[in-house]
Design an enzyme around this catalytic site. Sequence first.
Site, PDB file in Angstrom:
ATOM      1  N   THR A 139      58.802   9.075  66.071  1.00  0.00           N
ATOM      2  CA  THR A 139      58.995   8.305  67.479  1.00  0.00           C
ATOM      3  C   THR A 139      60.146   7.586  67.068  1.00  0.00           C
ATOM      4  O   THR A 139      61.164   7.125  68.176  1.00  0.00           O
ATOM      5  CB  THR A 139      57.949   7.495  67.879  1.00  0.00           C
ATOM      6  OG1 THR A 139      57.697   6.672  66.895  1.00  0.00           O
ATOM      7  CG2 THR A 139      56.934   8.285  68.378  1.00  0.00           C
ATOM      8  N   GLY A 152      56.493   9.170  47.093  1.00  0.00           N
ATOM      9  CA  GLY A 152      56.273  10.181  47.641  1.00  0.00           C
ATOM     10  C   GLY A 152      54.860  10.347  48.268  1.00  0.00           C
ATOM     11  O   GLY A 152      54.419  11.378  48.735  1.00  0.00           O
ATOM     12  N   ASP A 201      60.912   2.161  58.797  1.00  0.00           N
ATOM     13  CA  ASP A 201      60.558   1.649  57.678  1.00  0.00           C
ATOM     14  C   ASP A 201      61.233   0.346  57.139  1.00  0.00           C
ATOM     15  O   ASP A 201      60.495  -0.459  56.647  1.00  0.00           O
ATOM     16  CB  ASP A 201      60.828   2.704  56.505  1.00  0.00           C
ATOM     17  CG  ASP A 201      60.119   4.080  56.728  1.00  0.00           C
ATOM     18  OD1 ASP A 201      59.300   4.189  57.593  1.00  0.00           O
ATOM     19  OD2 ASP A 201      60.291   4.998  56.355  1.00  0.00           O
TER      20      ASP A 201
END
Length: 400
Positions: free
Chosen positions: A37, A135, A185
Site C-alpha cells: 500500500t 532476505g 520501511d
Amino acid sequence: MTDIRDDVTVGFTAVFGHEPDGLWSAPGRVNLIGEHTDYNLGFVLPFAIDRRTVVGVGLRDDRMLRVASTFADELVEISLDALVGLSNDDAGRELSGWSAYVLGVAWALGLDEFGGDLAAVPGLDLFIDSDVPVGAGLSSSAAIESAVALALNDVWQLGLDRPTLARVGQRAENIAVGAPTGIMDQSASLLGVRDHAVFLDCRSLEAQVVPLGLDEAGLVVLVIDTGVKHSHATGGYGERRAACERGAAAMGVESLRDVTVADLPRARELLDDVTYRRVAHVVTENQRVLDTVDTLRGDGTETAGGPLAIGELLDASHRSMRDDFEISVPELDLAVETAVGAGAIGARMTGGGFGGAAIALVKLDDLSRVQVAVDNAFSEHGFAAPDTFVVRASDGAARN
C-alpha cells in the site's frame, strides 16, 4: 545489541587502524499490516523491532568515503566529489552490491531536494554490522539506510528531520539499489517507539504512533523466517507496482489511495482479471489498516478492541496477498495456516513477498506449541527448517 556495538568497534579498528568517532544504529521492521500500500500512497502500520544494524563512523581529513562491513571482505571507496556528481542513471549503474545501500544514502543527501550542499563536508570511514536477517522481509536494507542517514546527518551537521531522512533512504533504495519500494520501511526504522506501531499516511507522510499493548494482553509477535530468499530488485515486485499504476490510470485517479472498497464493482468492469485482483488487494488492504488502527485503540478486550481483536484482519490480509496479489509462496502459506491452527490469534506473511517471513500474533502461553507445530509442518512437507523468533516493538534509529 551490545555485542554488535562491540563487534563494530573491533571491526572498524581492524580495517581502519583506529576506533570510530561514534556509533549509530537503526532497527529492522515488521509490518503488522498494510502490504504494497505504501507506493500506492495508502496506509501502513509497521513497527520497529529489536534487531538492529550498527554503523561505526570515523572522520577523515580528505574527501574520500570508505565503506567496509561484516557482509563482505571488500573495502569500497569513492570520492565525495565523484559521488555527488552522479546523475540518477549513473548512480544506478556505478553503485552496486551491498555498498549501494550506504553510498546511495550519501549520494541522495547531495541532491538539491534534500539540501544538496556537501561541498565542504569531510570524508568518512564507515563499518557496518547487523543482526537483522537478510532476505526475510524484515527490512534489513532500510535498517542500513536509516542508520547511515542518521549518522551522516549528525556528523555532517545537515539538520534534516527524520521524515526527510526516510525520504533520503527511499531515494537511495529506488535509484542506487534499483528497488521500487515505498517509504514505509525507512519511516518505521526512523520513527519507531517502543511498544507502539507507526501509523503512516504514505501520501501526506503524516505519522502517528499507535499503542500496541501486547505485553499487557499477554501477546507476542512470532516471526517465522521461511529461509526463502527474496529481492525487491527482481521482477515480481516491479510487476506488481506496474499493475497498480495501470489500475489507477484506468480508474482515472492519481493512485489507488483514491479508490475505495465501494469502487471495486466499477473496477471489475473496467479492468482485466489480473489487474483487478492487484487493485482489489491494495484497496481492501488500505481499509484493513484503518480497521486495525481503530481496533487497537479499543479498550483491550476481545469484544471492544485491542490487540486480541485484530486476528481476523491479519488472516484476511494474508488471504488477499495469496489470492489477489499473488506474492506468497507455499512455505509462507504453510507457516500461516499452521500457526493459526495451533492457536495463534492471527497470522500473515510480512514484507514484499516472494519469500521471506510470516508473523503470528500469539498468546505467550501458546508460543512453544505454535513453534513446535510450525517446525513439524515444515519437516512433514520436506521444507528446510524455518527460523522462528519473537520480536518486540523497539525504538527507532539512534546514536549509541
